[in-house]
Scaffold this motif. Structure first.
Motif, PDB file in Angstrom:
ATOM      1  N   TYR A   1      35.388  37.677  35.822  1.00 29.69           N
ATOM      2  CA  TYR A   1      34.845  36.432  36.355  1.00 29.69           C
ATOM      3  C   TYR A   1      33.849  36.764  37.456  1.00 29.69           C
ATOM      4  CZ  TYR A   1      39.280  34.491  34.550  1.00 29.69           C
ATOM      5  OH  TYR A   1      40.350  34.123  33.776  1.00 29.69           O
ATOM      6  N   ASP A   2      32.600  36.379  37.281  1.00 30.24           N
ATOM      7  CA  ASP A   2      31.637  36.584  38.360  1.00 30.24           C
ATOM      8  C   ASP A   2      31.468  35.283  39.129  1.00 30.24           C
ATOM      9  OD1 ASP A   2      29.760  37.596  40.025  1.00 30.24           O
ATOM     10  OD2 ASP A   2      28.370  38.266  38.469  1.00 30.24           O
ATOM     11  N   GLU A   3      32.062  35.233  40.290  1.00 25.58           N
ATOM     12  CA  GLU A   3      31.980  34.053  41.163  1.00 25.58           C
ATOM     13  C   GLU A   3      32.410  32.762  40.459  1.00 25.58           C
ATOM     14  OE1 GLU A   3      30.693  34.462  44.264  1.00 25.58           O
ATOM     15  OE2 GLU A   3      29.445  36.247  44.137  1.00 25.58           O
ATOM     16  N   PRO A   4      33.640  32.699  39.977  1.00 25.04           N
ATOM     17  CA  PRO A   4      34.044  31.497  39.237  1.00 25.04           C
ATOM     18  C   PRO A   4      34.139  30.259  40.123  1.00 25.04           C
ATOM     19  CG  PRO A   4      35.927  32.915  39.604  1.00 25.04           C
ATOM     20  CD  PRO A   4      34.734  33.673  40.077  1.00 25.04           C
TER      21      PRO A   4
ATOM     22  N   PHE B   1      29.536  34.876  33.343  1.00 23.40           N
ATOM     23  CA  PHE B   1      28.356  35.204  34.145  1.00 23.40           C
ATOM     24  C   PHE B   1      28.234  34.289  35.355  1.00 23.40           C
ATOM     25  CE2 PHE B   1      25.540  38.238  31.961  1.00 23.40           C
ATOM     26  CZ  PHE B   1      26.343  38.488  30.869  1.00 23.40           C
ATOM     27  N   GLN B   2      27.640  34.860  36.399  1.00 25.84           N
ATOM     28  CA  GLN B   2      27.419  34.099  37.620  1.00 25.84           C
ATOM     29  C   GLN B   2      26.603  32.836  37.305  1.00 25.84           C
ATOM     30  OE1 GLN B   2      26.061  36.780  40.612  1.00 25.84           O
ATOM     31  NE2 GLN B   2      26.354  35.327  42.266  1.00 25.84           N
ATOM     32  N   SER B   3      25.633  32.981  36.407  1.00 24.14           N
ATOM     33  CA  SER B   3      24.763  31.848  36.093  1.00 24.14           C
ATOM     34  C   SER B   3      25.302  31.009  34.943  1.00 24.14           C
ATOM     35  CB  SER B   3      23.388  32.368  35.714  1.00 24.14           C
ATOM     36  OG  SER B   3      23.505  33.212  34.587  1.00 24.14           O
TER      37      SER B   3
ATOM     38  N   LYS C   1      28.323  43.660  43.225  1.00 22.18           N
ATOM     39  CA  LYS C   1      29.509  43.227  42.473  1.00 22.18           C
ATOM     40  C   LYS C   1      29.136  42.868  41.033  1.00 22.18           C
ATOM     41  CE  LYS C   1      30.232  39.966  45.474  1.00 22.18           C
ATOM     42  NZ  LYS C   1      29.055  40.164  46.334  1.00 22.18           N
ATOM     43  N   THR C   2      28.056  42.105  40.901  1.00 26.05           N
ATOM     44  CA  THR C   2      27.598  41.766  39.553  1.00 26.05           C
ATOM     45  C   THR C   2      27.201  43.023  38.791  1.00 26.05           C
ATOM     46  OG1 THR C   2      26.802  39.629  40.330  1.00 26.05           O
ATOM     47  CG2 THR C   2      25.900  40.428  38.260  1.00 26.05           C
ATOM     48  N   THR C   3      26.532  43.920  39.517  1.00 29.97           N
ATOM     49  CA  THR C   3      26.120  45.185  38.902  1.00 29.97           C
ATOM     50  C   THR C   3      27.334  45.936  38.370  1.00 29.97           C
ATOM     51  OG1 THR C   3      24.360  45.247  40.542  1.00 29.97           O
ATOM     52  CG2 THR C   3      24.788  47.273  39.314  1.00 29.97           C
TER      53      THR C   3
END
Ligand SMILES: Nc1ncnc2c1ncn2[C@@H]1O[C@H](COP(=O)(O)OP(=O)(O)OP(=O)(O)O)[C@@H](O)[C@H]1O
Ligand SMILES: [Mg+2]
Lengths: 260, 275
Positions: free
Chosen positions: B171-174, B94-96, B50-52
């Protein structure tokens, strides 16, 4: 045997591809310098952390190197009754060789390793990626100002090193060993050549500043984004900078002082 | 490549995308479309890519095959300058978090404004405080990035992602690491941004309920393929085993909880040998 050859082939290819990446990186970095100039703050901040924070280590090292030169020089020169020329000896060694080389080695250890770790960590924590997604080119925003700061600081730090070293030699020479102070300075002024000594020393420090900043920033940018990868990259910065500085010093010395 | 998309109203279309990491095929001829002004969710097991996918859409990774069109532009064929112009209109969380660690919260949120606009400091201040207020962290403006918790960092990153008023946001894993209250606020905020600003949103998330509550459309991806798609209602009623397993969180089913590995018993018995 075949395995060895295959391994050799592989690592040769890896080093060539790394060299290619490094060259491309340098070109981008140089191209980015144009966009640093309108924003002097970026440069000033880096001049502070790369240059100013190296003042202390450079000054202290310069002082001790100068004092040792004063001692060693005195013992040799006094055999020939030429203590008066101590100033020339100390200044020439510092300005021609020790100043540029030792300050560059110290700079690689102090500022270069810090730059590599900083950039590597920014990569590992996705700060560089994040910038790219905000349409900010990390080369222009992060790399070029640091490169320019390293490149500009090196000659200044070298000059500082040499000046403090010369004072150190004088402290030992006239303070402890009784060399005539006026002689120390006047002989130095008479014998030191502006072009041969000073300009050549400056050229060396400029070359070393360029190469050290390039290596440090590239290793950080190219680091494997893990804690182990960053620690290796930091080591490579120090080792590769040392090799490049010493190797280039030989070549530059041969070119500059070879024919007289 | 022709845009074979059935909806004229598509802002982002991913067509026939394939991508590998080493020998591992992450996407195998996958196609997705994201409608303008809608919230589209991407769900799927951890490690499916998903992030990719978001990084491919943002032009940070290059696909082996296929294309990504954003607002009619082929992301991977744009010149650098054009790609950067496009990215100014794409927000990404970003997720991070990816906050800049040498700056405080305020400067982090102000960063895109200072880089891309010539606004005065007082206007920047107003904008930044507004965005921080929206994510509930106006009081934290003075903290350094490393003094924030994971959930707070992600909210600051969200404020930063919307500060340029982009046309879309990824949104990556908000929701990860948010307590129920800030979770509720975030869900509301994403919905509100989408409504009031007409923002096209892509939400990557594992949180089935929160996501189903705000998404207009959901893609479930697994092992490089789209295994289910539709409105939240359709997804819930889907008879696909994949989708059912994912929505109900069952450990057994076609989706494997485990990363591909050799037989467990064999592996334990062969202990002592190094891989
Ligand atoms: N830099 C990398 N090098 C090699 N493989 C990678 C790299 N980054 C990710 N991968 C692999 O790509 C796959 C997809 O990773 P990705 O981060 O896109 O997953 P994800 O769906 O976002 O997972 P999560 O929900 O846990 O965040 C994973 O199997 C991972 O092992
Ligand atoms: Mg992910």
């Amino acid at each position: 045997m075949i395995e060895l050859l295959a391994h050799l082939g592989k690592s040769t290819r890896a080093s060539f591809s790394k060299l290619g990446r490094a060259t491309f990186f340098l070109l981008q970095c140089l191209a980015g310098i144009g966009s640093v100039l309108p924003r002097p703050r970026l440069l000033l901040n880096q001049l502070y952390s790369v240059g100013v924070l190296s003042f202390l280590i450079i000054s202290i090292s310069g002082l001790f190197v100068g004092m040792v030169l004063g001692l060693q020089g005195f013992y040799i020169l006094s055999d020939f009754g030429a203590e008066e020329t101590l100033g020339v000896m100390v200044a020439a060694s510092l300005v021609r060789e020790l100043g540029p080389v030792v300050s560059a080695l110290l700079f690689a250890g102090r500022a270069g390793s810090a730059l590599t770790a900083e950039i590597g960590l920014m990569k590992a924590t996705e700060q560089l990626s994040g910038m790219e997604m905000m349409a900010v080119d990390p080369i222009k925003r992060i790399i070029s100002p640091r490169f320019l700061a390293g490149f500009l600081s090196m000659p200044l730090l070298t000059a500082l090193f040499s000046v403090i070293g010369i004072i150190g030699g004088q402290i030992v020479g006239s303070g402890l060993l009784g060399v005539d102070e006026g002689g120390y300075w006047s002989q130095m002024q008479a014998k030191l050549d502006f072009h041969d000594d000073i300009i050549n020393g400056v050229i060396k420090s400029v070359v070393f500043g360029f190469i050290t900043s390039w290596i440090a920033l590239f290793e950080g940018y190219d680091a494997v984004p893990t804690s182990e990868g960053i620690s290796r990259a930091t080591t490579r910065t120090v080792v590769n900078s040392a090799f490049s500085i010493l190797g280039l010093d030989f070549i530059l010395t041969a070119l500059m002082f070879g024919d007289d | 490549m022709i845009n074979r998309d059935p909806h004229p109203n598509t802002l982002i279309s991913v067509s026939n995308l394939s991508f590998s990491r080493g020998n591992k095929k992450i996407f195998d001829d996958i196609s997705l479309a994201f409608e303008r002004g809608k919230i589209t969710a991407i769900m799927g097991p951890s490690g499916t890519g998903k992030t990719t996918l978001l990084k491919i859409i943002g032009g940070q990774l290059f696909p082996e095959q296929g294309s990504v069109l954003v607002d009619g532009q082929n992301v991977h064929q744009l010149r650098r300058a054009d790609l950067y112009t496009l990215r100014k209109r794409m927000g990404m969380l970003f997720q991070s978090g990816a906050l800049l660690t040498d700056m405080n919260v305020f400067d982090n949120v102000a960063f895109p404004l200072r880089e891309h606009t010539k606004l005065t400091e007082s206007m920047i201040r107003t904008l930044v405080l507004m965005k921080l207020e929206a994510v509930g962290l106006r009081g934290a403006y003075n903290l350094m990035a490393n003094e924030l918790s994971g959930g707070m960092a992600r909210r600051v990153a969200l404020a930063r992602a919307i500060v340029l008023d982009p046309m879309m946001i990824m949104y990556d894993e908000p929701f990860t690491g948010q307590d129920p209250i800030s979770m509720g606020v975030l869900v509301h905020l994403i919905k509100a941004l989408n409504k009031t600003l007409g923002l096209t949103s892509i939400v990557v998330s594992h949180d089935v309920h929160e996501t189903a509550a705000i998404a207009d459309y959901i893609y479930v991806i697994s092992e490089g393929k789209v295994v289910g798609q539709g409105s939240p209602e359709e997804i819930r009623r889907s008879d696909s085993e994949w989708v059912q397993q994912f929505m109900t969180g069952a450990a057994d089913g076609p989706v494997h909880f485990h990363y591909p590995a050799k037989d467990y018993v064999d592996d334990l018995l062969s202990s002592g040998k190094r891989y």
